[in-house]
Design an enzyme around this catalytic site. Sequence first.
Site, PDB file in Angstrom:
ATOM      1  N   ALA A 129       0.853  -1.183   0.000  1.00 26.58           N
ATOM      2  CA  ALA A 129       0.000   0.000   0.000  1.00 26.58           C
ATOM      3  C   ALA A 129       0.888   1.233   0.000  1.00 26.58           C
ATOM      4  CB  ALA A 129      -0.922   0.002   1.213  1.00 26.58           C
ATOM      5  N   GLY A 130       1.316   1.622  -1.198  1.00 32.62           N
ATOM      6  CA  GLY A 130       2.140   2.814  -1.347  1.00 32.62           C
ATOM      7  C   GLY A 130       1.270   3.952  -1.858  1.00 32.62           C
ATOM      8  N   ARG A 242       2.769  18.233   0.973  1.00 30.88           N
ATOM      9  CA  ARG A 242       3.249  18.451  -0.394  1.00 30.88           C
ATOM     10  C   ARG A 242       3.820  19.855  -0.572  1.00 30.88           C
ATOM     11  NH1 ARG A 242      -1.758  14.837  -2.588  1.00 30.88           N
ATOM     12  NH2 ARG A 242      -0.623  12.855  -2.448  1.00 30.88           N
ATOM     13  N   GLN A 335      26.369  18.712 -15.119  1.00 34.03           N
ATOM     14  CA  GLN A 335      26.926  18.875 -16.470  1.00 34.03           C
ATOM     15  C   GLN A 335      27.852  20.087 -16.547  1.00 34.03           C
ATOM     16  OE1 GLN A 335      26.370  16.612 -18.727  1.00 34.03           O
ATOM     17  NE2 GLN A 335      27.464  17.545 -20.447  1.00 34.03           N
ATOM     18  N   GLU A 362       6.152  11.896  -0.448  1.00 34.74           N
ATOM     19  CA  GLU A 362       4.893  12.641  -0.302  1.00 34.74           C
ATOM     20  C   GLU A 362       3.987  12.502  -1.527  1.00 34.74           C
ATOM     21  OE1 GLU A 362       4.927  13.229   2.536  1.00 34.74           O
ATOM     22  OE2 GLU A 362       6.572  14.398   3.334  1.00 34.74           O
TER      23      GLU A 362
END
Length: 378
Positions: A129-130, A242, A335, A362
Amino acid sequence: MDFNLSDSQKMLQNMVKEIALKEVAPRAAEVDRTGSFPLENVKVLAKYNLLGVPFPVEYGGAGADMVSYAITIEELAQVCASTAFICAVHAVPAFCLQLSGSEEQKRRYLTQLANGSKLGAFALTEPNAGSDAAAIQTEAKLEGDEYVLNGSKCFITNAGYADIYVVFASTDKSKGARGISAFIVERGVKGLSFGRIEDKLGLRGSANGEVLLRDCRIPKENLIGREGEGLRIALAALDRARIGGAALGVGIAQAALNAAKDYAKKRVQFGQPIANLQAIQFMIADMATRVEAARLLTYRAARLADEGKRFTREAAMAKLYASEVAMKVTVDAVQIHGGYGLSKDWPVERYMRDAKAVAIIEGTSEIQRLVIARSELA
């Protein structure tokens, strides 16, 4: 919309920047190298009340707003993303209590989290259950005056180090998502133990591991809200989380941009600093534009939260964009550094590894897109 920070927000930003540079940054490389939990950094955060920035003074917090919370995470992330992430996740169980806890729970538990005397963890994710949080298998059964919890959680940030865990378990499997409830579990209670801590690519100083519940008995008063309200409680807290995740991405990206600019000004090739070369200038310009756009999206979501308006969509947008900007900007920073960008003696490769994690924590970028799409098509 006013894009300027208030005087108090600017003061906080300057304070956190100074604390981060003086007391957090010196340990950052070692924390990443060893993958060790930065306990001393957490003590610094508690000392300056940075673990309780968005929480009311009456509950031990700093009494600031969500914009200030985002500023705090961003500034910490510029020097040590692991420490910033620990701080951000610590706030999530506190959000659960602030939004849905009883007055007694707020006095007892939120106060300890907000004043930094206790560290918090948000125990939702399980092996199966992610992203599909409604599929959790952990169970809680009421027996007399106690709930008995059985199950296992994984990838739980602050596992083993946190003192207060907000744990999600099913109290009625027949109801599916509507049968999930939220509970307060304190470290040291019988039946609570910890398993494997993950050895990760990025955010290596944050302890992400298993939380195991075997006939774990807690008082029935430790139920947050009512039975069946767990998923609602989790989602409301994750909206705010979030914003923290987005700020984390902004901070990492800003650190990479700063490093790239400094290096480009000092690195001489073809008889001049590479910053004079249009190829590098265009990369820097794009990096700076992306970072600023991500920051504004993050502040926008935070401000809506402060105004008491719905911000689920905006938080998802900020988290999605900031995490992808962090990845792009850190890759470009590597880079610009050329061969040195691959060396662990330089910080940009750490920024790149940390940035990859931001697109997963999250809620993955794919989940953010689902949230945004559902809002747009509603």
